[in-house]
Design a protein around this motif. Sequence first.
Motif, PDB file in Angstrom:
ATOM      1  N   CYS A 116      -1.756   2.456  -5.220  1.00  0.00           N
ATOM      2  CA  CYS A 116      -1.253   1.459  -4.360  1.00  0.00           C
ATOM      3  C   CYS A 116       0.027   0.867  -4.979  1.00  0.00           C
ATOM      4  O   CYS A 116      -0.535   0.357  -6.387  1.00  0.00           O
TER       5      CYS A 116
ATOM      6  N   CYS B 143      -7.087   0.572  -5.096  1.00  0.00           N
ATOM      7  CA  CYS B 143      -6.422  -0.597  -4.173  1.00  0.00           C
ATOM      8  C   CYS B 143      -7.675  -0.916  -3.303  1.00  0.00           C
ATOM      9  O   CYS B 143      -8.826  -0.572  -3.325  1.00  0.00           O
TER      10      CYS B 143
ATOM     11  N   HIS C 250       0.748  -1.234   0.718  1.00  0.00           N
ATOM     12  CA  HIS C 250      -0.048  -0.178  -0.101  1.00  0.00           C
ATOM     13  C   HIS C 250       0.765   1.484   0.186  1.00  0.00           C
ATOM     14  O   HIS C 250       0.267   2.293   0.517  1.00  0.00           O
TER      15      HIS C 250
ATOM     16  N   CYS D  45      -7.428  -1.589  -1.349  1.00  0.00           N
ATOM     17  CA  CYS D  45      -7.865  -1.204   0.783  1.00  0.00           C
ATOM     18  C   CYS D  45      -8.905  -0.167   0.537  1.00  0.00           C
ATOM     19  O   CYS D  45      -8.455   0.627   1.539  1.00  0.00           O
TER      20      CYS D  45
HETATM   21 ZN   LIG Z   1      -3.909  -0.219  -0.778  1.00  0.00          ZN
END
Ligand SMILES: [Zn+2]
Length: 397
Positions: A256, A249, A239, A251
């Motif tokens: 990332c 991403c 990340h 996340c």
């Molecule tokens: Zn990420």
Amino acid sequence: MRRSNLALVLRHLRDAGSRSRARIAVETGLNRGTVSSLIAELIDRGLVSEGDVERGGSVGRPGQTVELDGRGIGGIGVEINVDYVTAVVLNLTDEVVFEHRVALDVQALPADAVLDAVTELAIRALAACDEQEITPVGMTLAVPALVDTDDGVVAFAPNLHWTKVDAVSGLRRRLDRPGFAIQVDNDANLAALGEFAMGSRAGTADLVYLTGETGVGGGVMVDGRLLRGAAGFSGEIGHMPLNPGGDLCGCGRRGCWETMVGLAALLRMAATPDDPVCDPSLDLEQRLSVLRDRADAGDPRTLDALKLVGEALGLGASILVNVFNPRVLVLGGYFASLGAYLLDPMLAELHARVIAPDACEVALSTLGFTAAARGGAHVALEAVLDDPTLVAVRHRA
Ligand SMILES: [Zn+2]
């Protein structure tokens, strides 16, 4: 006191190899009578066996050597990843005595169903131990996630879509095996420990391991110890925002490193979504071997994708090398499977961006997709090296 001396002698035999009792006494500072008594107990517990006669030793008379045995002791490592679940059983000398992988589309399943699959695999591993007369001492679950290792909770696994999953108590309940130790840790951390213990660069004190899967994680060994950070969440290198404003991403952020070098990025560049190499229900290593065959045959789309991923890999790796100055950077997972095509563009980028001369060596993992599970099994066995009395004295005939 005796327990810690048993541990001292057992670890010494593991780290230093087969040797005589006299030599162990000199090297550990214990007296000879104590060493003989400790060795007798370790033999009774099936952890040590008699070896050959030592020749040309510098200490005392040539003597009968003893060596780490532990063939009857097993540690289980199970890895959950986006596309598969793997189990490995190692004995105390880190030999693989069982290995099995199941393709599983983990993102499409609720966490409970995945823990059911892990339990099924663990039961197979336990059955393999029974068949081989191996006593299993514990199990470590490897997960691509931020993990609260103390509480056994997977705090956040973006690529599994897990938040706060109480993995250890879930497995404990399902396995219903009192006294059997279960723990959970981040997959890249365990893979780094596995590389440090039994990979091709085992024992390299400053080592950075990179996992190449759907997620990209890192395990950083500094001076022989795993770097964990204040809350245990270090190593989230996938990340690093290397392309702010880039692709979304898992996340929830953009750009990332993982969106540039993760398996999904490679597949997106190398194939169309209906291509079988993108089908998570097929075995990952088979899918990767199809990609490798295409690259071997000179397929331009595959080769272009691998070159771009290789360059992006070198870009991110240069940050890690500049920060940690490792002796070796080990590439695991699919980075190792397709290393023949990733390495050249990666190294060109790395050398151009690392400021120190003779930037570290880059090695392809020889543990492949089992590195995290092996590391987990190894960690489960550490409990016996800390306390050999966990293993019962065997009944003598
Ligand atoms: Zn990420």
